[in-house]
Scaffold this motif. Structure first.
Motif, PDB file in Angstrom:
ATOM      1  N   SER A  67       0.833  -1.204   0.000  1.00  0.00           N
ATOM      2  CA  SER A  67       0.000   0.000   0.000  1.00  0.00           C
ATOM      3  C   SER A  67       0.863   1.248   0.000  1.00  0.00           C
ATOM      4  O   SER A  67       1.813   1.371   0.760  1.00  0.00           O
ATOM      5  N   GLU A  68       0.512   2.205  -0.890  1.00  0.00           N
ATOM      6  CA  GLU A  68       1.203   3.494  -0.935  1.00  0.00           C
ATOM      7  C   GLU A  68       0.227   4.641  -0.759  1.00  0.00           C
ATOM      8  O   GLU A  68       0.573   5.787  -0.946  1.00  0.00           O
ATOM      9  N   GLY A  69      -1.029   4.341  -0.414  1.00  0.00           N
ATOM     10  CA  GLY A  69      -2.011   5.396  -0.250  1.00  0.00           C
ATOM     11  C   GLY A  69      -2.575   5.850  -1.572  1.00  0.00           C
ATOM     12  O   GLY A  69      -2.139   5.424  -2.642  1.00  0.00           O
ATOM     13  N   PRO A  70      -3.568   6.740  -1.551  1.00  0.00           N
ATOM     14  CA  PRO A  70      -4.209   7.187  -2.795  1.00  0.00           C
ATOM     15  C   PRO A  70      -3.275   8.052  -3.626  1.00  0.00           C
ATOM     16  O   PRO A  70      -2.385   8.716  -3.111  1.00  0.00           O
ATOM     17  N   ARG A  71      -3.492   8.039  -4.946  1.00  0.00           N
ATOM     18  CA  ARG A  71      -2.720   8.867  -5.870  1.00  0.00           C
ATOM     19  C   ARG A  71      -3.636   9.914  -6.468  1.00  0.00           C
ATOM     20  O   ARG A  71      -4.724   9.600  -6.933  1.00  0.00           O
ATOM     21  N   ALA A  72      -3.210  11.149  -6.463  1.00  0.00           N
ATOM     22  CA  ALA A  72      -4.010  12.236  -7.025  1.00  0.00           C
ATOM     23  C   ALA A  72      -3.558  12.535  -8.439  1.00  0.00           C
ATOM     24  O   ALA A  72      -2.374  12.535  -8.738  1.00  0.00           O
ATOM     25  N   VAL A  73      -4.500  12.776  -9.330  1.00  0.00           N
ATOM     26  CA  VAL A  73      -4.207  13.168 -10.705  1.00  0.00           C
ATOM     27  C   VAL A  73      -4.813  14.535 -10.924  1.00  0.00           C
ATOM     28  O   VAL A  73      -6.020  14.723 -10.781  1.00  0.00           O
ATOM     29  N   SER A  74      -3.976  15.521 -11.267  1.00  0.00           N
ATOM     30  CA  SER A  74      -4.457  16.897 -11.398  1.00  0.00           C
ATOM     31  C   SER A  74      -5.261  17.091 -12.673  1.00  0.00           C
ATOM     32  O   SER A  74      -6.181  17.878 -12.714  1.00  0.00           O
ATOM     33  N   ALA A  75      -4.909  16.387 -13.747  1.00  0.00           N
ATOM     34  CA  ALA A  75      -5.614  16.548 -15.017  1.00  0.00           C
ATOM     35  C   ALA A  75      -5.218  15.400 -15.927  1.00  0.00           C
ATOM     36  O   ALA A  75      -4.185  14.775 -15.755  1.00  0.00           O
ATOM     37  N   ALA A  76      -6.062  15.104 -16.921  1.00  0.00           N
ATOM     38  CA  ALA A  76      -5.763  14.027 -17.861  1.00  0.00           C
ATOM     39  C   ALA A  76      -4.962  14.557 -19.035  1.00  0.00           C
ATOM     40  O   ALA A  76      -5.196  14.183 -20.175  1.00  0.00           O
ATOM     41  N   TRP A  77      -4.042  15.453 -18.782  1.00  0.00           N
ATOM     42  CA  TRP A  77      -3.139  15.967 -19.792  1.00  0.00           C
ATOM     43  C   TRP A  77      -1.815  16.251 -19.113  1.00  0.00           C
ATOM     44  O   TRP A  77      -1.807  16.737 -17.987  1.00  0.00           O
ATOM     45  N   PRO A  78      -0.715  15.932 -19.721  1.00  0.00           N
ATOM     46  CA  PRO A  78      -0.533  15.370 -21.063  1.00  0.00           C
ATOM     47  C   PRO A  78      -0.944  13.900 -21.109  1.00  0.00           C
ATOM     48  O   PRO A  78      -1.012  13.249 -20.062  1.00  0.00           O
ATOM     49  N   PRO A  79      -1.203  13.350 -22.295  1.00  0.00           N
ATOM     50  CA  PRO A  79      -1.632  11.953 -22.365  1.00  0.00           C
ATOM     51  C   PRO A  79      -0.517  10.971 -22.028  1.00  0.00           C
ATOM     52  O   PRO A  79      -0.790   9.829 -21.677  1.00  0.00           O
ATOM     53  N   PHE A  80       0.751  11.408 -22.140  1.00  0.00           N
ATOM     54  CA  PHE A  80       1.883  10.520 -21.905  1.00  0.00           C
ATOM     55  C   PHE A  80       3.103  11.365 -21.590  1.00  0.00           C
ATOM     56  O   PHE A  80       3.113  12.581 -21.809  1.00  0.00           O
ATOM     57  N   THR A  81       4.139  10.729 -21.075  1.00  0.00           N
ATOM     58  CA  THR A  81       5.452  11.362 -20.943  1.00  0.00           C
ATOM     59  C   THR A  81       6.491  10.429 -21.568  1.00  0.00           C
ATOM     60  O   THR A  81       6.281   9.222 -21.690  1.00  0.00           O
ATOM     61  N   VAL A  82       7.620  11.002 -21.976  1.00  0.00           N
ATOM     62  CA  VAL A  82       8.669  10.258 -22.678  1.00  0.00           C
ATOM     63  C   VAL A  82       9.969  10.354 -21.893  1.00  0.00           C
ATOM     64  O   VAL A  82      10.394  11.446 -21.519  1.00  0.00           O
ATOM     65  N   MET A  83      10.592   9.207 -21.639  1.00  0.00           N
ATOM     66  CA  MET A  83      11.877   9.169 -20.943  1.00  0.00           C
ATOM     67  C   MET A  83      13.048   8.949 -21.888  1.00  0.00           C
ATOM     68  O   MET A  83      14.183   9.250 -21.542  1.00  0.00           O
ATOM     69  N   GLY A  84      12.795   8.387 -23.075  1.00  0.00           N
ATOM     70  CA  GLY A  84      13.888   8.101 -23.987  1.00  0.00           C
ATOM     71  C   GLY A  84      13.399   7.259 -25.148  1.00  0.00           C
ATOM     72  O   GLY A  84      12.195   7.074 -25.347  1.00  0.00           O
ATOM     73  N   ARG A  85      14.349   6.709 -25.894  1.00  0.00           N
ATOM     74  CA  ARG A  85      14.012   5.939 -27.088  1.00  0.00           C
ATOM     75  C   ARG A  85      15.007   4.807 -27.273  1.00  0.00           C
ATOM     76  O   ARG A  85      16.217   5.005 -27.156  1.00  0.00           O
ATOM     77  N   ARG A  86      14.513   3.603 -27.523  1.00  0.00           N
ATOM     78  CA  ARG A  86      15.361   2.471 -27.858  1.00  0.00           C
ATOM     79  C   ARG A  86      15.882   2.631 -29.282  1.00  0.00           C
ATOM     80  O   ARG A  86      15.104   2.920 -30.209  1.00  0.00           O
ATOM     81  N   ALA A  87      17.172   2.435 -29.470  1.00  0.00           N
ATOM     82  CA  ALA A  87      17.759   2.605 -30.804  1.00  0.00           C
ATOM     83  C   ALA A  87      17.281   1.533 -31.770  1.00  0.00           C
ATOM     84  O   ALA A  87      17.121   1.794 -32.965  1.00  0.00           O
ATOM     85  N   HIS A  88      17.042   0.304 -31.271  1.00  0.00           N
ATOM     86  CA  HIS A  88      16.658  -0.805 -32.152  1.00  0.00           C
ATOM     87  C   HIS A  88      15.466  -1.557 -31.545  1.00  0.00           C
ATOM     88  O   HIS A  88      15.601  -2.719 -31.105  1.00  0.00           O
ATOM     89  N   PRO A  89      14.308  -0.931 -31.527  1.00  0.00           N
ATOM     90  CA  PRO A  89      13.143  -1.580 -30.888  1.00  0.00           C
ATOM     91  C   PRO A  89      12.644  -2.800 -31.642  1.00  0.00           C
ATOM     92  O   PRO A  89      11.873  -3.592 -31.086  1.00  0.00           O
ATOM     93  N   GLY A  90      13.059  -2.986 -32.885  1.00  0.00           N
ATOM     94  CA  GLY A  90      12.605  -4.125 -33.669  1.00  0.00           C
ATOM     95  C   GLY A  90      13.409  -5.387 -33.453  1.00  0.00           C
ATOM     96  O   GLY A  90      13.157  -6.399 -34.114  1.00  0.00           O
ATOM     97  N   ASN A  91      14.356  -5.345 -32.521  1.00  0.00           N
ATOM     98  CA  ASN A  91      15.224  -6.514 -32.310  1.00  0.00           C
ATOM     99  C   ASN A  91      15.625  -6.593 -30.839  1.00  0.00           C
ATOM    100  O   ASN A  91      16.802  -6.601 -30.496  1.00  0.00           O
ATOM    101  N   LEU A  92      14.639  -6.666 -29.962  1.00  0.00           N
ATOM    102  CA  LEU A  92      14.895  -6.689 -28.527  1.00  0.00           C
ATOM    103  C   LEU A  92      14.959  -8.138 -28.053  1.00  0.00           C
ATOM    104  O   LEU A  92      13.952  -8.850 -28.036  1.00  0.00           O
ATOM    105  N   LYS A  93      16.138  -8.570 -27.682  1.00  0.00           N
ATOM    106  CA  LYS A  93      16.334  -9.941 -27.194  1.00  0.00           C
ATOM    107  C   LYS A  93      16.031  -9.997 -25.695  1.00  0.00           C
ATOM    108  O   LYS A  93      16.467  -9.132 -24.945  1.00  0.00           O
ATOM    109  N   TRP A  94      15.301 -11.026 -25.307  1.00  0.00           N
ATOM    110  CA  TRP A  94      14.892 -11.115 -23.902  1.00  0.00           C
ATOM    111  C   TRP A  94      15.028 -12.545 -23.394  1.00  0.00           C
ATOM    112  O   TRP A  94      15.071 -13.506 -24.157  1.00  0.00           O
ATOM    113  N   ARG A  95      15.067 -12.646 -22.073  1.00  0.00           N
ATOM    114  CA  ARG A  95      15.076 -13.958 -21.434  1.00  0.00           C
ATOM    115  C   ARG A  95      14.530 -13.823 -20.015  1.00  0.00           C
ATOM    116  O   ARG A  95      14.424 -12.716 -19.476  1.00  0.00           O
ATOM    117  N   ILE A  96      14.220 -14.954 -19.433  1.00  0.00           N
ATOM    118  CA  ILE A  96      13.750 -15.035 -18.059  1.00  0.00           C
ATOM    119  C   ILE A  96      14.890 -15.498 -17.164  1.00  0.00           C
ATOM    120  O   ILE A  96      15.646 -16.425 -17.521  1.00  0.00           O
TER     121      ILE A  96
END
Length: 440
Positions: free
Chosen positions: A40-69
């Motif tokens: 539990s972290e308590g309630p979260r307040a949202v001041s407005a539904a704008w902006p629709p998103f925020t951006v932190m960065g960009r993957r250089a090669h998003p079409g070839n992301l190798k993953w594993r567990i």
């Protein structure tokens, strides 16, 4: 030659409106989902539904992301963990913006799904999402998603957490929209990407449908004809917002600033760019920037500093500067202030003599909305307004060839709003356009 285009960007905005008006395999059926037990972290307040998103960065090669567990310390069946990760990756992969390729456990991967205790300090966090899960960078691995081994997990909670954290891996920050997958808190109902999540993803990697509240990023041919330069900023300009283009943090690259223009309490966003005018990141929202009792403007002062100006009806104002991170700072001291969009307090008494933006004109009386060397001859060319039609403005490039009164006809552009700047610092102008209708 490229002048400080942000100087005239806000003049363009004030004149023409500026926005006022082998991938992951399919998993088996999950079944048996139940509500997760989140710390539990308590309630979260949202001041407005704008902006629709925020951006932190960009993957250089998003079409070839190798993953594993990495199943170490996994408190659930490893196959259940794997299938939840695959389901989540498939949601993002179905957008066409990314492709995930599973590799063997011993192989190097771009993304590792693993487990850790709730408290640990060694992560280089990409984004912190409390004690449930988080995305981070780690050693030779580009990214890791750590799930808290001490939380209670089932198929649904694993899927929801993975879906959110993969959004961070792809470059999305938190959204203030409560029903978005990228909202800053997990919810068992967040099982499908919303239009807000998709707008952010398409802003980073391209794609999506054009809309009136997009801002297109263009460059100019030698005659001033605009051509797409980079993915548009999707859904960032509601009808009650303004925008301008200028260098907010003094790094030599112009930024796109968006804020409310309807005299309601609201935030401001800053969008900055990398090579080829692709978005690099967003900064904000800076809450409480706009207020009900005043107009808000962002413009350059005559000395080149970027200024945030709050103006009351009687002309009294508060002027604030921006720090090196492009964040609005402390109020500036009183004194004479002249902005390049025409607003002016020439005697320094704290009251504007000129309270509405002004645009310069050519010798023939045409209003100049931007100046830039679009034909590459080393001389400034001018974009002027020639007419308006159905809520848009008809603008024409005048190719000066070094003659301030030169009038060689360049391209004609019809759009609701257009600001010009150097978004990527390469010395060539880009345009930020709302409502591009046609060119000729």
């Amino acid at each position: 030659m490229l002048t400080r285009l942000g100087v005239l960007a806000v003049l363009a905005c004030s004149l023409i409106g500026c926005g006022e008006n082998g991938g992951a395999s399919a998993p088996p059926s999950t079944g048996g989902d139940s509500t997760p037990s989140w710390p539990s972290e308590g309630p979260r307040a949202v001041s407005a539904a704008w902006p629709p998103f925020t951006v932190m960065g960009r993957r250089a090669h998003p079409g070839n992301l190798k993953w594993r567990i990495d199943p170490a310390d996994c408190p659930v069946a490893p196959e259940r963990f794997r299938e939840a990760a695959i389901r989540a990756m498939n949601r993002w992969q179905d957008t066409g913006a990314a492709r995930f390729i599973e590799v063997e456990p011993a192989r190097q991967a771009d993304l590792v799904f693993s487990w850790h205790g709730g408290e640990h300090d060694e992560c280089r966090f990409i984004e912190w999402d409390g004690g449930v899960a988080h995305a981070a960078g780690e050693g030779p691995v580009l990214a890791v998603i750590h799930f808290n081994k001490d939380a209670d997990w089932d198929r649904r909670s694993l899927f929801c957490a993975a879906l959110h954290e993969i959004g961070h891996i792809l470059g999305l920050g938190h959204s203030p929209v409560a029903h978005a997958v990228m909202y800053g808190g997990y919810d068992e109902t967040h099982v499908a990407l919303t239009e807000h999540d998709l707008a952010g993803l398409h802003t980073i990697y391209g794609g999506g449908e054009d809309a009136e509240n997009d801002l297109a990023i263009v460059h100019f041919d030698a005659d001033g004809t605009p051509k797409t330069a980079a993915p548009a900023l999707r859904r960032v300009l509601p009808a009650d917002c303004r925008f301008t283009v200028l260098d907010a943090n003094g790094d030599g690259n112009d930024d796109v600033m968006v804020w409310r223009g309807d005299r309601k309490l609201g935030p401001m966003m800053r969008y900055s760019f990398m090579i080829n005018a692709r978005i690099e990141k967003s900064t904000g929202p800076f809450v409480g920037i706009t207020r009900p009792d005043r107009d808000t403007w962002v413009a350059e002062a005559q000395n080149g500093d970027t200024v945030l100006l709050d103006v009351r009806d009687d002309g009294r104002y508060v002027a604030s500067g921006f720090n090196d991170a492009g964040i609005p700072g402390e109020p500036l001291p009183k004194g004479p202030l002249v902005l390049r969009n025409g607003l002016a307090d020439r005697d320094g008494d704290g009251v504007l003599e000129q309270r509405t933006p002004l645009s310069p004109c050519t010798a023939s009386g045409q209003k100049i909305v931007a100046s830039a060397d679009v034909d590459g001859d080393g001389h400034e060319d001018r974009l002027v307004v020639s007419d308006s039609v159905r809520g848009s403005f008809i603008m024409k490039w005048l190719l000066t060839a070094g003659d301030p009164n030169g009038a060689a006809a360049g391209a004609t552009i019809t759009a609701k709003s257009l600001c010009v700047g150097d978004l990527d610092g390469d010395g060539r102008p880009e345009g930020v356009v709302q409502g591009l209708v046609k060119t000729r």
